[in-house]
Scaffold this active site. Structure first.
Site, mmCIF file in Angstrom:
data_model
loop_
_atom_site.group_PDB
_atom_site.id
_atom_site.type_symbol
_atom_site.label_atom_id
_atom_site.label_comp_id
_atom_site.label_asym_id
_atom_site.label_seq_id
_atom_site.Cartn_x
_atom_site.Cartn_y
_atom_site.Cartn_z
ATOM 1 C CB THR A 373 44.608 35.819 45.378
ATOM 2 O OG1 THR A 373 45.416 35.956 44.205
ATOM 3 C CG2 THR A 373 45.282 36.537 46.536
ATOM 4 C CB SER A 399 36.618 37.365 39.455
ATOM 5 O OG SER A 399 35.971 36.804 40.590
ATOM 6 N NE ARG A 400 42.861 31.713 39.270
ATOM 7 C CZ ARG A 400 43.709 32.555 39.854
ATOM 8 N NH1 ARG A 400 43.448 33.007 41.064
ATOM 9 N NH2 ARG A 400 44.813 32.968 39.238
ATOM 10 C CB VAL A 401 34.573 33.625 42.925
ATOM 11 C CG1 VAL A 401 33.178 33.363 43.431
ATOM 12 C CG2 VAL A 401 35.601 33.189 43.928
#
Ligand SMILES: Nc1ncnc2c1ncn2[C@@H]1O[C@H](COP(=O)(O)OP(=O)(O)OP(=O)(O)O)[C@@H](O)[C@H]1O
Length: 536
Positions: A373, A399-401
């Site tokens: 994810t 949150s990598r975004v």
């Protein structure tokens, strides 16, 4: 007996054929042919005529036989040409699909209860793969993975159907994740933002609030043109019923599809549930619409797959899971993305839920999902026990975004908030062992406690962007310093009402995605201070 065949040329053979083949004897009796070869030609001609006359009625069907039945699976002999994932129909109309193609028999997964299926009963190929209904008529409905209604509503057999297993969109059809998906929760939208097309994992021990966060996010999509799909896998029916009731009570069922593979359903149906739900979501995504899909939860899904694989004697790997368990989840979650305009332009955002045991996030399935994810929200039982709800451990969530997808209005508070909060958590651990604290440390601890109180949020009460920003600016600008904790909920509501009424223009600017400048932040802080002064 004169049968038109010269003596010695096999008339015994011709008589033998006539006695074995009533069809041939009938042709011989009716025809005027006198030789063996002429009679056979006449029979072949008649057969061709029959085939031409009724081509539709003639079809070849492979029929297999059930050799063994266990909970959720059956072993079938025969069906030499069956394909993997091909649907099979058992006696009584029960469905299943080919899972293992062994040399001597086919390992089938049952989609219905196995009570009515007995050894020796017949099985026929359906020459189709597993599919599920798609389309707008599914909105507001509760169905099982193959599209059978569970809410007592009308049948969905007239809807178009698409295969449950599909390849993920190719890399060239994927667009960056830039549009935020607002959960309505301050702690998520401000510190762990989610974008449309992102896969954000919700993980934590049992009863720590994972489903609550997913349901609040679904409720918050009301009126935002986001279609939601809640896929329940291996959950207790009472829990699913409660979720459906909560969605209905908060007017969120109209934009939601509920797909259920309950804990008492056959493991094949539980295993199929997320793939079918994703197919329903992809249909809307290719139409250019935004979809949010919740898989609750993939731990039960992995267990269902392990159950089927062990019964069908697939070699077990770590923790007795089959070796391809990673691929089972990666091929599912790869289908969630944001498409480029030419491919439809829609997005499919996934919120898979994983249950950890004793906070062990380094176990097999959790580490698989963390690596697949684009970020995770970790729920801490310690915070839950302290009454900090949602019990999100910000330090272990990411949150990598991240900021790329966050609305600009958050940027004036998110940076300070995350830094102050992480310093607070660090100092809080240290402060337990020391009573002599200097002034700065004490101020940081007090501010951190206030931030933790403000990040609390009651279930089913998602907040709009202006309400969230008003609360966060108030707490990071010291407006609430020195206030007793028990007054905070009341003061927070007063601040939100004051800002949304006195700074309506600023709120519209924030909703429109514009950033706030220093003066505007100060203006909001002053309105908040006035509201606190008036209500303290
Ligand atoms: N923000 C919140 N405010 C108040 N109560 C909450 C909040 N979040 C969760 N709860 C309560 O905590 C309990 C557990 O929540 P939930 O069922 O979402 O946890 P879970 O981790 O999904 O549980 P399970 O692992 O059994 O699925 C529920 O009774 C729910 O009402």
């Amino acid at each position: 007996m004169s049968n038109g065949v010269e003596a010695g040329r096999g008339d015994w053979f011709f008589d033998r054929c006539l006695s074995l083949s009533p069809g041939l004897a009938a042709v011989k009796a009716r025809s005027t042919m006198t030789t063996y070869s002429e009679t056979l030609e006449a029979a072949a001609h008649q057969f061709d005529q029959a085939v031409k006359a009724q081509p539709a009625q003639l079809s070849v069907t492979e029929i297999g036989t059930v050799e063994e039945v266990q909970r959720g699976i059956a072993r079938v002999h025969g069906l030499p040409h069956v394909q993997v994932d091909e649907v099979l129909r058992f006696a009584g109309g029960h469905l299943g699909y080919a899972f293992n193609l062994d040399p001597e028999q086919v390992g089938c997964v049952l989609l219905d209860s196995s009570e009515q299926i007995t050894a020796g009963s017949r099985v026929e190929r359906m020459h189709t793969v597993l599919d599920t209904p798609v389309g707008d008529q599914l909105l507001g409905r509760v169905v099982d993975p193959v599209g059978r209604p569970l809410d007592g509503g009308r049948s969905l057999d007239d809807l178009p159907r698409e295969p449950c297993e599909r390849d993920a969109p190719p890399i060239m059809q994927r667009a960056p994740v830039t549009v935020p998906l607002q959960s309505g929760l301050k702690v998520v939208d401000a510190m762990i933002p989610i974008g449309r097309g992102q896969r954000q994992l919700l993980l934590g021990d049992r009863q720590t609030g994972k489903t609550a966060i997913a349901v609040d996010t679904i409720i918050n999509q009301r009126g935002r043109d986001v279609i939601c799909i809640y896929c329940s896998i291996g959950q207790r029916s009472t829990g699913v019923a409660r979720v459906i009731e909560n969605l209905r009570r908060h007017d969120a069922l109209d934009h939601t599809i509920v797909v259920i593979g309950a804990d008492d359903a056959p493991p094949g149906l539980q295993f199929l549930a997320p793939y079918a739900a994703t197919t329903m979501g992809e249909h809307f995504m290719r139409e250019g619409r935004d979809v949010l899909i919740v898989y609750d939860d993939l731990t039960s899904h992995a267990r269902a797959y392990r159950h089927l694989s062990l019964l069908l004697r697939r070699p077990p790997g770590r923790e007795a899971f089959p070796g391809d368990i990673f691929y089972v989840h990666s091929r599912l979650l790869e289908r969630s993305t944001h498409l480029i305009q030419s491919a439809g332009g829609g997005s499919l955002t996934a919120l898979p839920i994983i249950e950890t045991e004793a906070q062990n996030v380094s176990a097999y399935i959790p580490t698989n999902l963390i690596s697949i994810t684009d970020g995770q929200i970790y729920l801490s039982p310690t915070l839950f026990r302290k009454g900090v709800l949602p019990a999100i451990d910000v330090g272990r969530s990411v949150s990598r975004v991240g900021g790329k997808t966050q609305l600009p209005a958050y940027r004036v508070v998110a940076g300070d908030l995350r830094l102050t909060y992480s310093q607070f958590e660090e100092l809080e651990r240290f402060a337990r062992f020391s009573s002599q604290l200097d002034e700065d440390t004490r101020a940081t601890l007090n501010r951190g406690r206030l931030i933790r109180e403000i990040l609390k949020q009651t279930q089913f009460q998602p907040l709009t962007l202006p309400q969230q920003i008003a609360s966060l600016i108030a707490v990071t600008n010291g407006v609430l310093d020195g206030r007793p904790v028990e007054q905070l909920p009341k003061l927070e509501r007063a601040i939100q009402d004051a800002v949304t009424s006195q700074a309506a223009e600023l709120c519209a600017q924030m909703q429109a995605g514009e950033k706030l400048d220093k003066e505007q932040v100060e203006q909001i802080a002053n309105i908040a201070a006035g509201a606190v002064h008036a209500h303290a």
